[in-house]
Design a protein around this motif. Structure first.
Motif, PDB file in Angstrom:
ATOM      1  N   GLU A 158       6.148 -12.589  -5.257  1.00 49.37           N
ATOM      2  CA  GLU A 158       6.140 -11.877  -6.534  1.00 49.37           C
ATOM      3  C   GLU A 158       5.396 -12.699  -7.579  1.00 49.37           C
ATOM      4  O   GLU A 158       5.542 -13.918  -7.667  1.00 49.37           O
ATOM      5  CB  GLU A 158       7.563 -11.601  -6.998  1.00 49.37           C
ATOM      6  N   ARG A 159       4.608 -12.022  -8.398  1.00 57.24           N
ATOM      7  CA  ARG A 159       3.789 -12.685  -9.412  1.00 57.24           C
ATOM      8  C   ARG A 159       3.809 -11.863 -10.690  1.00 57.24           C
ATOM      9  O   ARG A 159       3.714 -10.633 -10.646  1.00 57.24           O
ATOM     10  CB  ARG A 159       2.349 -12.847  -8.900  1.00 57.24           C
ATOM     11  N   VAL A 160       3.945 -12.548 -11.811  1.00 58.02           N
ATOM     12  CA  VAL A 160       3.933 -11.897 -13.120  1.00 58.02           C
ATOM     13  C   VAL A 160       2.744 -12.433 -13.914  1.00 58.02           C
ATOM     14  O   VAL A 160       2.555 -13.646 -14.033  1.00 58.02           O
ATOM     15  CB  VAL A 160       5.242 -12.144 -13.897  1.00 58.02           C
ATOM     16  N   THR A 168       0.521 -12.138 -17.605  1.00 57.09           N
ATOM     17  CA  THR A 168       0.591 -11.751 -19.015  1.00 57.09           C
ATOM     18  C   THR A 168      -0.805 -11.420 -19.526  1.00 57.09           C
ATOM     19  O   THR A 168      -1.754 -12.186 -19.313  1.00 57.09           O
ATOM     20  CB  THR A 168       1.195 -12.879 -19.867  1.00 57.09           C
ATOM     21  N   ARG A 201       3.352  -7.826 -20.029  1.00 57.02           N
ATOM     22  CA  ARG A 201       3.697  -8.555 -18.811  1.00 57.02           C
ATOM     23  C   ARG A 201       3.668  -7.578 -17.648  1.00 57.02           C
ATOM     24  O   ARG A 201       4.302  -6.520 -17.695  1.00 57.02           O
ATOM     25  CB  ARG A 201       5.070  -9.224 -18.937  1.00 57.02           C
ATOM     26  N   THR A 236       3.892  -7.036 -13.372  1.00 53.67           N
ATOM     27  CA  THR A 236       4.394  -7.601 -12.127  1.00 53.67           C
ATOM     28  C   THR A 236       3.790  -6.884 -10.931  1.00 53.67           C
ATOM     29  O   THR A 236       3.469  -5.689 -11.008  1.00 53.67           O
ATOM     30  CB  THR A 236       5.932  -7.502 -12.055  1.00 53.67           C
ATOM     31  N   ASN A 237       3.650  -7.633  -9.815  1.00 58.51           N
ATOM     32  CA  ASN A 237       3.172  -6.991  -8.590  1.00 58.51           C
ATOM     33  C   ASN A 237       4.319  -6.385  -7.793  1.00 58.51           C
ATOM     34  O   ASN A 237       4.089  -5.756  -6.761  1.00 58.51           O
ATOM     35  CB  ASN A 237       2.374  -7.974  -7.730  1.00 58.51           C
ATOM     36  N   ARG A 238       5.572  -6.543  -8.262  1.00 62.48           N
ATOM     37  CA  ARG A 238       6.691  -5.828  -7.651  1.00 62.48           C
ATOM     38  C   ARG A 238       6.712  -4.415  -8.233  1.00 62.48           C
ATOM     39  O   ARG A 238       7.103  -4.188  -9.360  1.00 62.48           O
ATOM     40  CB  ARG A 238       8.006  -6.535  -7.906  1.00 62.48           C
ATOM     41  N   LEU A 295       6.233  -4.723 -16.983  1.00 60.12           N
ATOM     42  CA  LEU A 295       7.577  -5.210 -17.273  1.00 60.12           C
ATOM     43  C   LEU A 295       7.885  -5.160 -18.763  1.00 60.12           C
ATOM     44  O   LEU A 295       9.022  -4.936 -19.173  1.00 60.12           O
ATOM     45  CB  LEU A 295       7.733  -6.659 -16.793  1.00 60.12           C
ATOM     46  N   VAL A 355       6.469  -5.425  -3.003  1.00 63.84           N
ATOM     47  CA  VAL A 355       5.662  -6.465  -3.633  1.00 63.84           C
ATOM     48  C   VAL A 355       4.227  -6.277  -3.150  1.00 63.84           C
ATOM     49  O   VAL A 355       3.916  -6.482  -1.977  1.00 63.84           O
ATOM     50  CB  VAL A 355       6.176  -7.876  -3.279  1.00 63.84           C
ATOM     51  N   SER A 361      -1.852 -17.230 -15.007  1.00 63.59           N
ATOM     52  CA  SER A 361      -0.753 -16.313 -15.311  1.00 63.59           C
ATOM     53  C   SER A 361      -0.923 -15.669 -16.686  1.00 63.59           C
ATOM     54  O   SER A 361      -0.138 -14.793 -17.052  1.00 63.59           O
ATOM     55  CB  SER A 361       0.584 -17.057 -15.260  1.00 63.59           C
TER      56      SER A 361
END
Length: 576
Positions: free
Chosen positions: A78-80, A82, A91, A93-95, A100, A174, A184
């Motif tokens: 998982e990666r977030v 910004t 933000r 996310t790849n989930r 987000l 994911v 990031s």
């Protein structure tokens, strides 16, 4: 007759004001009769104008078919990321390949705090919403479910697919994420943009690719979807894209009675409402020519603008009591080695009219100026122009009210002149009434009354006609001031925010006093019951305006003050 007409006009205006209070703003049209003709899909900027559903052969280096039941790419971390722009900080996310958080840099939640407006519901805001909206028993049950439900939330940009094994759990997948670098944080300035590419191959052989473009100078995100069949059999899928689950930081904000969240959609330049079903239920609305679907409040909205054929808007309500809005695209049948593409634009931001007009798709119709929109738009444009000169929306409202009084001066003069002539005829009218109306001869009473008007050159409609002419102007300015985001958190004198009620109730009380003063200068109705009703109106209007946006109260107060001054001058100079 003319006094009854006059009273009817006043009462109608009162009813309109009370309606705004009791049923604040959810004034949306319901589709009636046949739906409008279907619009052709508009390609997203920078995309090919060919049909987005036209299957195309896969390149020769495509993967071989995937055996059924074998999950693919499950080892992705998982990666977030910004995205920081001059307009917002998001933000991603790849989930679930979704947003987000998205905070608007130019809009604070409250004028006296640095906290920014958050467009995506957060756990603390949802908890606060549950505490405010539910009884103790229901609240405890829902709060106990909150941690698990937050993990399963469907957030903006997420895609839900029917027809695949994993399609209804896309928010838990994911995705692989490809970005310009491993950083990031991506800062965008000027005309810059950044593209994030998400991809996933599921056990049925469906490969999804989602490209999301973020722009430095726009609240719009361009989303391009590619569905490729890497399996050995045909796939029939129906993609759905999430508008939002919940709304804003506090779930559904109830900061004032004038600011209530609602689900809406647009089709062929018209705005319609979407009724939320009971918890756990799903409501589908088939729409021809769907242009946008959104969750909105008075000044902001989260919405999707499909650029590929989408004919259904879906409303659901979660077990937490939060609305979930989606749009459903037309079904796709994809043969092995083939792919289909579609596009949609997402918007999370303020209801800035000029910016929405530039976007197109009639999304500016989400600002509900009502039936007098054609008058409200120039009124707001003049108000913004005046603010650019005096640098105060409060003073701009006062100047605009003065300009309207100048424009309507001839009408007001005719009205006051007719009212004063009627006042002089009041004794004669009382004699006619006692002789004929009280004697139960209404036909003779009306004949004698009209003869009296004719002899003295009085036009009974002259006192009411100006009100019918001015009412559309008033209602247009009323809706313009109510829905214009420019007044949000605009200070004036001691008032910190013209879009919220006067915190000290000074202006609504002064408005009530001005209505009493105006009545003292106007002739009293001959009928005692009508006279009593007129005396009650200032109290009713004061009660209504106690919790109305201060900008509206200032407009009404200044309109009364200028009317008093004009009426007093006309009486003193003998113009009336």
């Amino acid at each position: 007759m003319e006094k009854r007409l006059f009273l009817a006009v006043i009462l109608s205006m009162a009813v309109l004001m009370i309606w705004q209070v009791l049923f604040p703003p959810i004034p949306m049209e319901e589709p009636v009769g046949p739906m409008p003709p279907k619009l052709a899909a508009t390609p997203s900027p920078g995309t090919d104008a060919k049909s987005p559903f036209q299957p195309s052969p896969k390149p020769s280096q495509a993967r071989p078919p995937v055996p059924m039941g074998i999950p693919m790419e499950s080892d992705v971390e998982e990666r977030v990321v910004t995205i920081d722009t001059p307009l917002y900080r998001a933000r991603v996310t790849n989930r679930g390949a979704c947003l987000l958080s998205l905070r608007l840099k130019n809009y604070r939640l409250h004028p006296d705090t640095p906290e920014l407006v958050e467009m995506i519901p957060q756990p603390d805001g949802i908890a606060k919403y549950l505490e405010e909206e539910y009884s103790e028993t229901d609240r405890a049950q829902k709060l106990s479910l909150l941690p698990s439900e937050v993990k399963k939330m469907w957030r903006p940009l997420a895609v839900r697919i029917t027809g695949t094994e994993e399609g209804l759990e896309q928010n838990q997948i994911v995705f692989s994420l490809e970005a310009p670098s491993d950083a990031s944080l991506f800062r965008l300035d000027g005309g810059e943009d950044v593209v994030l590419t998400f991809s996933h191959l599921d056990s049925t052989g469906l490969r999804q690719t989602k490209r999301v473009t973020f722009y430095a100078d726009s609240y719009l995100q361009k989303v391009e979807l590619d569905f490729t069949n890497d399996g050995d059999g045909p796939l029939l899928i129906t993609p759905e894209m999430v508008v939002t689950e919940g709304y804003r930081a506090a779930g559904i904000p109830h900061s004032t009675r004038y600011n209530v969240a609602s689900a809406v959609y647009g089709a062929v330049a018209k705005r319609y409402s979407l009724t939320l079903p009971d918890p756990g239920q799903r409501q589908r609305e088939s729409v021809t020519g769907l242009q946008w679907a959104a969750m909105e409040d008075l000044y902001f909205f989260t919405g999707l603008l499909p650029r590929s054929p989408a004919g259904t808007v879906i409303a659901e309500q979660t077990v937490m009591g939060l609305p979930r809005i989606l749009i459903q695209f037309d079904p796709l049948q994809i043969q092995p080695g083939m792919s289909a593409e579609m596009a949609v634009d997402a918007y999370l931001g303020p209801k800035e009219y000029d910016g929405l007009v530039e976007i197109g798709s009639d999304v500016d119709r989400i600002i509900d100026y009502g039936m007098f929109r054609i008058l409200a738009l120039p009124a707001i444009a003049i108000l913004k122009f005046l603010n650019g000169i005096v640098h105060s929306f409060g003073f701009a409202i006062i100047i605009l009210t003065l300009l309207l009084k100048v424009v309507t001066y001839p009408l007001n003069m005719a009205q006051y002149s007719s009212m004063n002539k009627m006042k002089l005829l009041a004794p004669e009218l009382e004699k006619i009434k006692a002789k004929y109306k009280d004697a139960k001869d209404p036909q003779r009473y009306n004949q004698e009354m009209m003869q009296l008007y004719k002899v003295h050159g009085v036009n009974p409609a002259a006192s009411c006609l100006p009100m019918f002419v001015q009412m559309p102007i008033f209602l247009a300015l009323y809706s313009g001031l109510l829905y214009s985001i420019d007044l949000r958190q605009a200070p004036f004198l001691y008032i910190p925010d013209l879009s919220n009620p006067d915190p000290y109730f000074i202006s609504p009380l002064l408005m009530g006093v001005s209505m009493l003063a105006q009545q003292r200068l106007s002739p009293s109705p001959a009928d005692q019951s009508q006279a009593t009703m007129m005396k009650v109106l200032p109290i009713v209007f004061t009660g209504i305006f106690l919790f109305a946006p201060a900008g509206l109260v200032i407009y009404w107060l200044m309109n009364n003050v200028l009317s008093i001054a004009q009426q007093y001058w006309m009486q003193k100079t003998g113009k009336a």
